[in-house]
Design an enzyme around this catalytic site. Structure first.
Site, PDB file in Angstrom:
ATOM      1  N   ASN A  80       0.863  -1.186   0.000  1.00 41.45           N
ATOM      2  CA  ASN A  80       0.000   0.000   0.000  1.00 41.45           C
ATOM      3  C   ASN A  80       0.898   1.234   0.000  1.00 41.45           C
ATOM      4  O   ASN A  80       1.508   1.555   1.009  1.00 41.45           O
ATOM      5  CB  ASN A  80      -0.901  -0.017   1.246  1.00 41.45           C
ATOM      6  CG  ASN A  80      -1.713   1.250   1.388  1.00 41.45           C
ATOM      7  OD1 ASN A  80      -1.791   2.056   0.453  1.00 41.45           O
ATOM      8  ND2 ASN A  80      -2.309   1.437   2.556  1.00 41.45           N
ATOM      9  N   TRP A  81       0.947   1.887  -1.146  1.00 41.18           N
ATOM     10  CA  TRP A  81       1.863   3.031  -1.283  1.00 41.18           C
ATOM     11  C   TRP A  81       1.338   4.291  -0.614  1.00 41.18           C
ATOM     12  O   TRP A  81       2.064   5.277  -0.507  1.00 41.18           O
ATOM     13  CB  TRP A  81       2.114   3.327  -2.765  1.00 41.18           C
ATOM     14  CG  TRP A  81       2.894   2.268  -3.486  1.00 41.18           C
ATOM     15  CD1 TRP A  81       3.413   1.109  -2.954  1.00 41.18           C
ATOM     16  CD2 TRP A  81       3.262   2.273  -4.871  1.00 41.18           C
ATOM     17  NE1 TRP A  81       4.067   0.400  -3.927  1.00 41.18           N
ATOM     18  CE2 TRP A  81       3.989   1.093  -5.115  1.00 41.18           C
ATOM     19  CE3 TRP A  81       3.039   3.154  -5.920  1.00 41.18           C
ATOM     20  CZ2 TRP A  81       4.498   0.777  -6.372  1.00 41.18           C
ATOM     21  CZ3 TRP A  81       3.535   2.851  -7.184  1.00 41.18           C
ATOM     22  CH2 TRP A  81       4.266   1.676  -7.400  1.00 41.18           C
ATOM     23  N   LYS A  82       0.046   4.290  -0.265  1.00 39.84           N
ATOM     24  CA  LYS A  82      -0.578   5.501   0.292  1.00 39.84           C
ATOM     25  C   LYS A  82      -0.357   6.660  -0.693  1.00 39.84           C
ATOM     26  O   LYS A  82      -0.344   6.419  -1.910  1.00 39.84           O
ATOM     27  CB  LYS A  82      -0.042   5.766   1.700  1.00 39.84           C
ATOM     28  CG  LYS A  82      -0.138   4.488   2.563  1.00 39.84           C
ATOM     29  CD  LYS A  82       0.113   4.679   4.019  1.00 39.84           C
ATOM     30  CE  LYS A  82      -0.043   3.327   4.733  1.00 39.84           C
ATOM     31  NZ  LYS A  82       0.112   3.420   6.177  1.00 39.84           N
ATOM     32  N   HIS A 110      -9.309   1.305   5.052  1.00 36.49           N
ATOM     33  CA  HIS A 110      -8.016   1.524   5.714  1.00 36.49           C
ATOM     34  C   HIS A 110      -8.216   2.493   6.879  1.00 36.49           C
ATOM     35  O   HIS A 110      -9.010   3.432   6.785  1.00 36.49           O
ATOM     36  CB  HIS A 110      -6.989   2.080   4.724  1.00 36.49           C
ATOM     37  CG  HIS A 110      -5.606   2.055   5.268  1.00 36.49           C
ATOM     38  ND1 HIS A 110      -5.148   3.001   6.157  1.00 36.49           N
ATOM     39  CD2 HIS A 110      -4.595   1.157   5.122  1.00 36.49           C
ATOM     40  CE1 HIS A 110      -3.908   2.695   6.506  1.00 36.49           C
ATOM     41  NE2 HIS A 110      -3.550   1.582   5.887  1.00 36.49           N
ATOM     42  N   GLU A 165      -6.554   4.899   7.894  1.00 39.79           N
ATOM     43  CA  GLU A 165      -6.346   6.315   7.552  1.00 39.79           C
ATOM     44  C   GLU A 165      -7.590   6.898   6.900  1.00 39.79           C
ATOM     45  O   GLU A 165      -7.936   8.057   7.133  1.00 39.79           O
ATOM     46  CB  GLU A 165      -5.100   6.452   6.647  1.00 39.79           C
ATOM     47  CG  GLU A 165      -3.831   6.224   7.449  1.00 39.79           C
ATOM     48  CD  GLU A 165      -2.658   5.673   6.652  1.00 39.79           C
ATOM     49  OE1 GLU A 165      -2.676   5.736   5.410  1.00 39.79           O
ATOM     50  OE2 GLU A 165      -1.721   5.163   7.292  1.00 39.79           O
ATOM     51  N   GLU A 171      -5.003  -4.808  10.617  1.00 33.95           N
ATOM     52  CA  GLU A 171      -3.960  -3.804  10.809  1.00 33.95           C
ATOM     53  C   GLU A 171      -4.201  -3.079  12.128  1.00 33.95           C
ATOM     54  O   GLU A 171      -5.014  -2.134  12.174  1.00 33.95           O
ATOM     55  CB  GLU A 171      -3.990  -2.782   9.662  1.00 33.95           C
ATOM     56  CG  GLU A 171      -3.722  -3.379   8.299  1.00 33.95           C
ATOM     57  CD  GLU A 171      -3.157  -2.343   7.325  1.00 33.95           C
ATOM     58  OE1 GLU A 171      -2.082  -2.607   6.776  1.00 33.95           O
ATOM     59  OE2 GLU A 171      -3.769  -1.280   7.146  1.00 33.95           O
ATOM     60  N   GLY A 225       2.921   2.422  10.681  1.00 32.09           N
ATOM     61  CA  GLY A 225       3.873   3.519  10.532  1.00 32.09           C
ATOM     62  C   GLY A 225       4.632   3.865  11.796  1.00 32.09           C
ATOM     63  O   GLY A 225       5.256   4.914  11.883  1.00 32.09           O
ATOM     64  N   SER A 277       3.836  -2.095  10.182  1.00 32.69           N
ATOM     65  CA  SER A 277       5.289  -2.164  10.390  1.00 32.69           C
ATOM     66  C   SER A 277       5.901  -3.493   9.961  1.00 32.69           C
ATOM     67  O   SER A 277       6.859  -3.974  10.576  1.00 32.69           O
ATOM     68  CB  SER A 277       5.640  -1.842  11.850  1.00 32.69           C
ATOM     69  OG  SER A 277       5.290  -0.498  12.152  1.00 32.69           O
ATOM     70  N   GLY A 324       3.092  -1.113   4.208  1.00 34.62           N
ATOM     71  CA  GLY A 324       3.115   0.315   3.894  1.00 34.62           C
ATOM     72  C   GLY A 324       4.516   0.768   3.537  1.00 34.62           C
ATOM     73  O   GLY A 324       5.015   0.526   2.436  1.00 34.62           O
ATOM     74  N   GLY A 325       5.197   1.391   4.481  1.00 34.74           N
ATOM     75  CA  GLY A 325       6.505   2.004   4.239  1.00 34.74           C
ATOM     76  C   GLY A 325       7.498   1.116   3.509  1.00 34.74           C
ATOM     77  O   GLY A 325       8.171   1.568   2.564  1.00 34.74           O
TER      78      GLY A 325
END
Ligand code: 13P
Length: 249
Positions: free
Chosen positions: A10-12, A95, A97, A167, A173, A212, A233-234
Site C-alpha cells: 500500500n503506497w498511500k 483503511h 487512515e 492492521e 507507521g 510495520s 506500507g513504508g
C-alpha cells in the site's frame, strides 16, 4: 485448505507515475519467481501506468479506495467500473487512515465491499483496533463489529473472495509491530468471525497482517498458521525491501 499468500504494498500518497515506473522496473525481476500472490496499490494517478507495466508479470494492481456507486454526483470519487476499465484487480477499503482522516464508516463499507465483488474486483477490507482499545481489552469487540458490519451484505458464497487485512492502528507507521502471538490471535479471531457465517468461507478466506511489516520481521509473521500474507506500507515503497518481504512468504 491451502490458501495462497498475498503480499500487497500500500503506497498511500506516494509516487508520481515516473517514480512508480522506476519502482516496477526494479521490482518485476526480483519477484519473477514468487510463489505468493504479489500486488501493489498505487495512487489513482499511477494505476493505468502500473497495470500496463505489470501486464503478464503476475503482479496485480489494486486501488486504495473506491466509491460504492457506479456513477453519480460524487465529486472526487472513483467507481468500480472505472477501475475495471483500467484492468485493476481490486481495491483496499476501510483503511484506518480513510476511517480516521476521511470519515469512512462501516456503513459505507457495507456497500463498498459488495459493489467491488459485483464488479469482479477483489476487496482488501482493513480492520483493526486503536492502542486504547487494545489496552481496554476491546480488540475482539472492535474486530467483531468491523468484520460483521462490512460483510453484512456479502452473500455467503462470495465471502471467501474478500481479502481481510488485520492492521492494528498502533502498529501502522510506528515501527511497533504486533507480536506473533498478538497477530495470530487477532487473525484467528477474524477467521472465526467468517467461520460463523460459513465454515467453508472461513477456511478459505485470506487474512493478512499489516503494520510495520519489514524484511526482518516478515518471515516470522508469515509463518503463523492463520496469517495469509501482509499488507505493507513504508517497506513497500522500495523495490528491494518489498521483494525481500515477498521472498519471506
Ligand atoms: P506500515 O507498513 O508503514 O506500518 O503501514 C501499514 C499499512 O498501513 C498498510 O496498509
Amino acid at each position: 485448505m491451502t490458501r495462497t499468500p498475498l503480499i500487497a504494498g500500500n503506497w498511500k500518497m506516494h509516487k508520481t507515475i515516473a517514480e512508480a515506473e522506476a519502482f516496477i522496473q526494479a521490482l518485476l525481476p526480483r519477484v519473477a519467481a514468487a510463489r505468493s500472490d504479489v500486488a501493489i496499490c498505487p495512487p489513482f494517478t499511477a494505476l493505468g501506468a502500473m497495470v500496463d507495466s505489470a501486464r503478464g508479470s503476475g503482479v496485480h494492481v489494486y486501488a486504495q479506495n473506491v466509491h460504492e456507486a457506479g456513477s453519480g454526483a460524487f465529486t472526487g470519487e472513483v467507481s468500480p467500473p472505472m477501475l475495471v476499465e483500467l484492468d485493476v484487480h481490486g481495491a483496499i477499503v476501510g483503511h484506518s487512515e480513510r476511517r480516521q482522516l476521511f470519515g469512512e464508516t462501516d456503513r459505507a463499507l457495507q456497500a463498498k465491499v459488495p459493489a467491488l465483488l459485483d464488479a469482479g474486483l477483489v476487496p482488501i477490507l482493513c480492520v483493526g483496533e486503536t492502542e486504547e482499545e487494545r489496552e481496554a481489552e476491546q480488540t475482539q469487540r472492535k474486530l467483531r463489529q468491523q468484520v460483521r458490519e462490512a460483510l453484512a451484505k456479502v452473500d455467503d458464497a462470495r465471502l471467501a473472495d474478500v481479502v481481510i487485512a488485520y492492521e492494528p492502528i498502533w502498529a501502522i507507521g510506528t515501527g511497533k509491530v504486533a507480536t506473533p502471538e498478538q497477530a495470530q490471535d487477532a487473525i484467528a479471531f477474524v477467521r472465526a468471525l467468517v467461520n460463523d457465517r460459513s465454515r467453508a468461507a472461513g477456511d478459505a478466506v485470506r487474512v493478512l497482517y499489516g503494520g510495520s511489516v519489514k524484511p526482518d520481521n516478515a518471515a516470522e509473521l508469515l509463518a503463523l498458521p492463520d496469517v495469509d500474507g501482509a499488507l505493507v506500507g513504508g517497506a513497500s515503497l522500495d523495490a528491494e525491501s518489498f521483494a525481500a518481504i515477498v521472498a519471506a512468504a
